[in-house]
Scaffold this motif. Structure first.
Motif, PDB file in Angstrom:
ATOM      1  N   HIS A 161      -0.045  -1.372   7.909  1.00  0.00           N
ATOM      2  CA  HIS A 161      -0.277  -0.320   8.712  1.00  0.00           C
ATOM      3  C   HIS A 161       0.518   0.005   9.708  1.00  0.00           C
ATOM      4  O   HIS A 161       1.643  -0.358  10.101  1.00  0.00           O
ATOM      5  CB  HIS A 161      -1.751  -0.400   9.045  1.00  0.00           C
ATOM      6  N   GLU A 188      -6.821  -3.561  12.817  1.00  0.00           N
ATOM      7  CA  GLU A 188      -5.933  -4.369  12.034  1.00  0.00           C
ATOM      8  C   GLU A 188      -4.434  -4.307  12.308  1.00  0.00           C
ATOM      9  O   GLU A 188      -3.673  -5.364  12.308  1.00  0.00           O
ATOM     10  CB  GLU A 188      -5.999  -3.865  10.401  1.00  0.00           C
ATOM     11  N   HIS A 244      -2.064  -8.688   6.427  1.00  0.00           N
ATOM     12  CA  HIS A 244      -3.334  -7.625   6.547  1.00  0.00           C
ATOM     13  C   HIS A 244      -4.625  -8.358   6.994  1.00  0.00           C
ATOM     14  O   HIS A 244      -4.533  -9.604   7.191  1.00  0.00           O
ATOM     15  CB  HIS A 244      -3.639  -6.922   5.246  1.00  0.00           C
TER      16      HIS A 244
HETATM   17 ZN   LIG Z   1      -4.355  -3.718   5.441  1.00  0.00          ZN
END
Ligand SMILES: [Zn+2]
Length: 492
Positions: free
Chosen positions: A263, A278, A336
């Motif tokens: 991300h 996150e 992640h």
């Molecule tokens: Zn993720």
């Protein structure tokens, strides 16, 4: 929203509602609801979010470099004016900007630039929490080469190397180091080439290093910490790749681990109930893992971490893979901390690519969700390069997947070792787009579920992040102990 709330909102909007009802044409116009700026070395993005699709035209002006963007169908409003104050002094591309009502229903933004840019301007339909977005991506005219940046970053670090040659983390299983003789009195005109030459030699003695590894510990030639030649005096870090033959006798092979914090920028990833994002957590974990990698070696060959993003900006999935391939990474580790549909989902998991069906419905669900990142983060799908990248990603190989499963298995074992709960006892598989480098063993680590309040708290804690980074580092070393990196002449 409660009926009361709705009523209040209707009252607040009363003025414009009346207008909308009375004069139909105004309904075609849109208003700006938010503006965001994401400065980064790769490119600076400006996002203009509105309650309707915006049309725009842009014009690049040469000397001094400026970019003018006319947005049609809107009036200047406070949200748009905020853009001026959002430009940071260290923005690599934008010096400042002016915004004004250029004509009825046309707002003009003029960017004063620090360098000439190749802008990409495109619209994104509403997705996730976003409404319509007009995206202005300011790329440098000469695209940044990840390999060049990696080399110059590395050369900036070398001067500190002598003091910084700290031992690898205590709990990491130490790999044997081949006595790769440091170059005496080196002129050091091509440090990277020297390093690679050393590595080539080191990998010619696999049996001795293997037995040294079996013996547990091998002293590396007179206790010299890292086989990084002292090239601090090399004056210009201008990496010019093809300097063939400059380094006839010594070479080294740097083991490169691509770390891919998920991300970033417009795409916050999952958000915990306490607001933890996150994208922030995974970057922190990647930094911790980078420290460990940069202090480690495999059979005497220094390891270096390469980050697909080292700031808060969005990197499309295909670009992440492409960057790792450009630096010829030996491994690719995507990091992640996702949310799941229920808050009680918990535990870490490790994923590899699947060529066919996913190994579980949860794995399929997560892969689908991750693959949405480009929609949320915002990719210019009309861009030719994006299409080429996507086509390339369909060449996955069975060998890659088998190696990825080994790497994932080694990591999972170590994560179990730190007492972290595992979501599943084995490496799962699904069609994650970011794992599709055909030639690089690639795994995606879900460090914990940010949607679980307990795990959210853990993810924020330094102690857990450190434990996790240690575990991933041990997993990487375990993998290399069993699957020594191949000799390879890097095509620079
Ligand atoms: Zn993720």
């Amino acid at each position: 929203m409660s009926p009361e709330g709705l009523k209040r909102r209707a009252l607040l909007q009363g003025g414009s509602l009346a207008l909308l009802l009375g004069i139909h044409e105004i309904a075609r116009g849109a208003s700006i609801v938010a503006v965001r700026v994401w400065p980064a070395e790769d490119y600076t993005r400006v996002t203009i979010e509105s309650d309707g699709r915006l049309n725009s035209q842009q014009l690049v002006v040469g000397n001094p470099p400026r970019l003018a963007v006319d947005i049609e169908g809107i009036d200047l409003n406070p949200a748009l004016r905020e853009l001026v104050g959002k430009i940071k002094p260290d923005d690599p591309y934008i010096n400042g900007l002016r915004v004004g009502q250029f004509a009825p229903s046309v707002v003009r933004i003029v960017f004063d630039l620090k360098q000439a840019v190749a802008p990409q301007v495109f619209s994104l339909a509403p997705v996730a929490a976003y409404r319509d977005r007009l995206v202005l991506d300011l790329y440098p005219q000469k695209p940044i080469d990840p390999l060049e940046s990696f080399i110059s970053e590395r050369m900036r670090e070398v001067p500190n190397k002598a003091q910084a040659a700290a031992p690898a983390p205590r709990n990491a299983p130490q790999m044997a180091e081949a006595p790769a003789a440091p170059k005496a009195g080196a002129e050091a005109t091509d440090p990277l080439g020297d390093l690679m030459a050393q590595a080539a030699r080191a990998t010619q003695q696999p049996s001795s290093t293997a037995s040294a590894a079996a013996a547990g510990r091998a002293p590396a030639g007179g206790g010299l910490p890292l086989q990084v030649p002292p090239v601090a005096s090399a004056p210009t870090p201008s990496p010019s790749p093809a300097r063939g033959g400059a380094t006839p006798n010594q070479t080294d092979r740097i083991i490169i681990v691509a770390l891919d914090p998920g991300h970033g920028g417009e795409d916050p990833g999952a958000i915990g109930s306490n607001g933890t994002r996150e994208k922030d957590i995974v970057l922190q974990i990647a930094h911790r893992l980078r420290e460990r990698i940069n202090a480690s070696s495999v059979n005497g060959n220094p390891m270096r971490a390469f980050l697909t993003r080292d700031a808060d900006f969005f990197v499309p999935l295909g670009t992440r893979v492409q960057k790792a391939r450009r630096v010829q990474a030996d491994l690719f580790v995507s990091i992640h901390a996702d949310a799941f549909t229920t808050p009680d989902a918990r535990g870490a998991s490790v994923f590899a690519l699947s060529q066919g069906a996913a190994s579980s419905s949860a794995a399929r669900w997560l892969a689908n969700k991750e693959n949405q990142a480009d929609k949320v983060g915002g990719v210019n799908v009309g861009n030719h390069e994006v299409q080429v990248q996507r086509a390339l990603l369909d060449m996955s190989t069975t060998a890659q997947i088998n190696d990825s499963l080994r790497l994932g298995g080694a990591m999972l074992g170590e994560i179990r070792g730190i007492g972290a709960r595992l979501h599943k006892g084995q490496v799962e598989q699904a069609g994650f787009a970011v794992l599709k480098a055909p030639d690089i063993p690639s795994v995606l680590v879900e460090t914990a579920f940010i949607s679980n309040p307990e795990e959210e708290a853990k993810l924020r804690s330094v102690a857990y992040q450190e434990d996790l980074a240690d575990a991933l580092m041990r997993g990487i070393q375990r993998y290399f102990a069993q699957n020594p990196p191949l000799a390879r002449s890097r095509q620079l």
